[in-house]
Design a protein around this motif. Structure first.
Motif: not given
Length: 488
Positions: A458-485
């Motif tokens: 369970v904890a390993a899966l939660g850790g994977l979820g956190l790693l995936v979420a952190l990839t959404g905070l990269t500058p490129a991901a933030a730019t795409r999110a701003a354009r699509s918001a």
């Protein structure tokens, strides 16, 4: 033949709705609540079912995974059925089937019938949950009226899990069969009102001749659902038979072969169930994986804690349900504010914060202790996991389709929801297998200690979820999110 009234109309002059429009919304939202509580009903009732039917953990887990297989494994097929036969008739037929399956599951004396009825109920939920949203989109005018209707619909869905915990905890005190029966009369009541209130024009999609251009892709649906059933069966067989027994390895091999057959069918089908174009969206892929980690780890944790509280510690079903409420109630209480949170802080930040909260809660459980320490260990975990859902679940839903074109949003949403349910299938089966593996005959302290492997998963899966979420905070991901918001 029941006469169908014309579609309800909203009085938008002062934002007031007619009585019939309120009635339609109550029918749709009420059924969404029933769909949502089906999982939590099984969570609390599992130990009682295991005792009554003399089932090990690896078999009683089918009460949860069977519903998830029917829901997630047949969701894409359900969307095809609705598009070909029409919303109204499919929705009403699914309500009747759901009620009948509820009664049969309560009468089950063997695991086969229990699994079959849970599969049927999951498929019925796959037919009604997305169809309710579609009916709202046509019955309520765009703007404030539709937004209010969707908010009520979401609130009922979010509250369903908590309601299922409490109702199941109370009813299972008498017998688990009552917990599985009580949806039947409620759904039949919704069916009676739905006959009068669901707009008739929603059947126009199914008005074509039976043989004219109808491609259900039954082969795709059967191979995909069959692969999931074989996968769960193989995982469940491992503790008792091991890797060298054909009952385990044969089922796992069958799952691989059926998945290959599904892929081959979809590549050659005239109208495949699986549309891969939405998967080109990074936001959809990231959201689907993040939501799968969140939902799978959450249900896996509840499975372990229910086992600890009832089977090992001897808590009553009602006490167990009340103990789990801190993880289930916060998402329901904050459902109406989720849109404002996303608009203020942005989906990527909320998803990362929610994943971090859930992961922290899982880490607290990696050293299980006896006797159970509810205020010092279990309660903080449940509150952190509840906070994780408050912060990230709605944001994940919104982020999933933000980059998709309107024509792809329906397919993208179906893929997202399928991923969420598939996580429940695999993780719950794996947790049950890990709990059933060790010999817990040395007393309650040893039984609690034997839960560590499942909690690590369970904890390993939660850790994977956190790693995936952190990839959404990269500058490129933030730019795409701003354009699509969406602009507010």
């Amino acid at each position: 033949m029941t006469r169908t009234l014309p579609p309800p109309a909203a009085d938008t002059g002062e934002g007031r709705w007619s009585l019939r429009l309120w009635g339609l919304l109550i029918v749709l939202a009420g059924n969404m609540l029933i769909d949502a509580l089906e999982v939590s009903v099984a969570v609390v009732a599992l130990p009682s079912i295991a005792t009554d039917l003399a089932l090990p953990l690896t078999e009683v887990q089918w009460a949860m995974t069977g519903f998830a297989v029917g829901f997630g494994g047949l969701m894409l097929f359900g969307a095809r059925v609705v598009s070909l036969l029409g919303r109204r008739r499919v929705y009403l037929a699914a309500l009747c089937c759901f009620a009948a399956a509820s009664v049969l599951s309560a009468l089950a004396q063997e695991p086969g019938l229990l699994l079959a009825t849970r599969l049927v109920k999951g498929f019925c939920a796959a037919l009604t949950a997305p169809t309710g949203l579609a009916i709202i989109s046509t019955a309520f005018p765009e703007g404030r009226a539709r937004t209010r209707a969707l908010s009520v619909y979401a609130l009922f869905g979010a509250g369903g899990f908590t309601a299922g915990l409490l109702l199941s905890g109370w009813l299972t005190t008498y017998t688990w069969r009552l917990a599985f029966t009580f949806p039947a009369p409620v759904v039949l009541l919704l069916f009676a009102f739905g006959l009068r209130l669901i707009p008739a024009q929603d059947d126009t999609a199914g008005s074509a001749p039976p043989t004219a251009g109808r491609h259900y892709d039954i082969a795709g649906a059967v191979t995909f659902a069959g692969a999931l059933l074989a996968l769960v069966n193989g995982i469940a067989a491992l503790p008792g038979h091991g890797w060298h027994d054909p009952r385990a390895t044969g089922s796992l091999a069958a799952a691989v072969l059926l998945l290959g057959a599904f892929w081959a069918v979809e590549r050659t089908a005239a109208e495949p169930l699986l549309r891969t174009r939405p998967l080109r969206s990074r936001a959809l892929r990231r959201s689907a994986l993040g939501a799968a980690c969140l939902n799978g780890s959450y249900l896996g944790l509840l499975f372990v804690l229910t086992h600890q509280m009832q089977t090992v510690a001897g808590w009553s079903p009602l006490k167990t349900a009340l103990a789990l409420v801190p993880a289930a109630a916060p998402p329901a209480l904050t459902a109406l504010a989720s849109g404002r949170l996303v608009a203020r802080f942005g989906a990527p930040r909320l998803i990362a914060a929610g994943a971090a909260c859930a992961f922290a809660g899982y880490l607290l459980q990696l050293r299980p202790s006896w006797p159970l320490d509810y205020p010092g260990r279990l309660l903080p975990t449940l509150l952190l996991v509840g906070a994780g859902f408050v912060l990230s679940f709605a944001a994940l839903n919104m982020q999933a389709t933000c980059e998709l074109q309107p024509a792809d949003r329906g397919a993208g949403s179906g893929l997202y929801q399928t991923a969420v349910q598939l996580a429940a299938v695999v993780v719950v089966a794996a947790v049950a297998a890990l709990l059933a593996g060790p010999d817990t005959g040395a007393g309650p302290a040893a039984a609690i200690g034997a839960c560590r492997a499942a909690l690590t998963l369970v904890a390993a899966l939660g850790g994977l979820g956190l790693l995936v979420a952190l990839t959404g905070l990269t500058p490129a991901a933030a730019t795409r999110a701003a354009r699509s918001a969406p602009r507010t």
